[in-house]
Enzyme design. Structure first.
Site, PDB file in Angstrom:
ATOM      1  N   LYS A  52       0.909  -1.273   0.102  1.00 64.52           N
ATOM      2  CA  LYS A  52       0.104  -0.019   0.222  1.00 64.52           C
ATOM      3  C   LYS A  52       1.087   1.301  -0.134  1.00 64.52           C
ATOM      4  CE  LYS A  52      -0.415  -0.140   5.085  1.00 64.52           C
ATOM      5  NZ  LYS A  52      -1.359   0.028   6.150  1.00 64.52           N
ATOM      6  N   TYR A  82      15.729  30.169   8.603  1.00 62.36           N
ATOM      7  CA  TYR A  82      14.800  31.115   9.001  1.00 62.36           C
ATOM      8  C   TYR A  82      14.748  31.225  10.706  1.00 62.36           C
ATOM      9  CZ  TYR A  82      12.514  30.432   4.394  1.00 62.36           C
ATOM     10  OH  TYR A  82      12.186  30.708   3.172  1.00 62.36           O
TER      11      TYR A  82
END
Length: 396
Positions: free
Chosen positions: A46, A280
């Site tokens: 999956k 940042y």
């Protein structure tokens, strides 16, 4: 006329290289299948084979002897079917949404029926087609996620006509704590499963996931469906958040091989002075002159923001700490410990490999390997290889 952007050029332009070792995948499947034989071993593929590419990974499992493949959604099964041979069987773990039953039957895909409503819808289609339709029937034995409850099971057994329209191939359930061998919940779920099967005599059963295949023969039943273990993660080791050195030196107990080296390309190297801030928010401040390198991957590539000022990459045996915040498309490393000129534009550093496994990266992210693996994304150059006896050959 401009020339097309070739695959080689795409790979060179990518920020990193994700190498998927098909031989290791086959080894992991065979190791589990051999150990739990004669129980059949399925493969859970999956989420695009846990992010590694189901169209390449599932055929590798097939070559190793797998004939049973589990996905989560019908669309995944339909997409994968052309890449498998006719004797392979695809199963849909989440069952079917209303209105998709006919497509599922037409494609020869087997749904896992998780509720009375799904059972009724599948049986109704069987009635319209005038034939029994194959399916798996899931029971909730303690996870409270999918599967028929005890009350629903009682109601189902009372409806003989409903059951007569379905060819039940397996009764299945799912272990909530299979990767914790000492957890008493495993024995409770096993007892519930055994009691359910006593009311469905001679019906084949499946309970063991990856962790369940290491709990002992009583958990094997007729079919096991490992997932994460196939992709190189020892199910017992994945939750080990002990000291890093002890963690790295811990030998896998179950002959599970890692399958995915991951490297990233350097896009800039620079020297910074004491007091310079990195990334940042300026969350890292240089405590002296240092050399830093920026690599071309970030949280959009599955290297989560939680690695900020915490994780590391490697160049050879040298650990290169992540400094500053992880950005969407880049990460900055402290490379002061490397001789000047060692790293340059295009150099590759190791993110997952012999110096740190996927489990280690997951630990640094405060998450589980599943989440990292399925988040690696499609921006990497993907290279599928077979590694045999130290020699590597790249597949087409």
């Amino acid at each position: 006329m401009s020339l097309p952007f070739s695959q080689d050029e795409r790979d060179l332009a990518a920020g990193g290289i994700l190498t998927i070792d098909l031989a290791a995948l086959r080894h992991n499947y065979s190791a589990i299948a051999t150990r739990i034989a004669p129980t059949r071993t399925a493969a859970v593929v999956k989420a695009d084979a846990y992010g590694l590419g189901a169209s390449r990974v599932a055929p590798a499992f097939y070559e190793a002897g797998c004939r049973d493949f589990f996905v989560a959604h019908l669309g995944e099964a339909v997409a994968l079917k052309p890449f498998l041979k006719p004797d392979a069987t695809l199963y849909v773990l989440n069952g079917l949404q209303p209105g998709t039953e006919a497509a599922c039957a037409r494609e020869g895909i087997l749904p896992v029926l998780n509720s009375l409503e799904q059972v009724e819808n599948w049986a109704a289609l069987a009635t319209r087609l005038g034939k029994k339709l194959p399916a798996l029937l899931q029971f909730d034995t303690g996870m409270s996620r999918l599967g028929l409850s005890a009350k629903e099971f009682d109601r189902l057994l009372e409806n003989v006509t409903l059951l007569s329209r379905i060819d039940i191939k397996f009764a299945i359930s799912h272990l909530a704590n299979g990767d914790e061998p000492g957890n008493a919940a495993n024995a409770r779920q096993l007892a519930k499963m055994t009691a359910l099967l006593a009311r469905l005599p001679k019906l084949p059963a499946a309970l063991a996931n990856s962790g369940g295949t290491f709990l002992g023969k009583t958990y094997y039943f007729d079919l096991a469906r490992p997932g994460i273990a196939l992709y190189g993660i020892d199910p017992e080791r994945q939750h080990d958040f002990s000291d890093k050195v002890a963690h790295e030196n811990k030998k896998p107990k179950h002959s599970i091989l890692p399958v995915l080296p991951l490297s990233a390309r350097v896009i800039q190297v620079r020297d910074v002075d004491k007091g310079a801030t990195v990334g940042y928010g300026g969350t890292y401040v240089a405590n002296g002159p240092m050399r830093i390198a920026t690599i071309a991957v970030g949280y959009a590539d599955g290297l989560f923001r939680s690695l900020s000022n915490k994780g590391a990459a490697f160049f050879g045996d040298t650990r290169l700490p992540i400094i500053g915040r992880v950005s969407m498309d880049s990460i900055t490393l402290d490379v002061t410990s490397l001789p000047e000129g060692t790293l340059k534009l295009g150099s590759l550093v190791e993110l997952i490999g012999p110096h740190q496994r996927l489990e280690d990266v997951a630990r640094d992210c405060d998450t589980i390997p599943y989440e990292i693996l399925t988040a690696l994304g499609n921006r990497y150059a993907r290279v599928y290889v077979y590694v045999n006896g130290g020699g590597t050959s790249t597949t087409a």
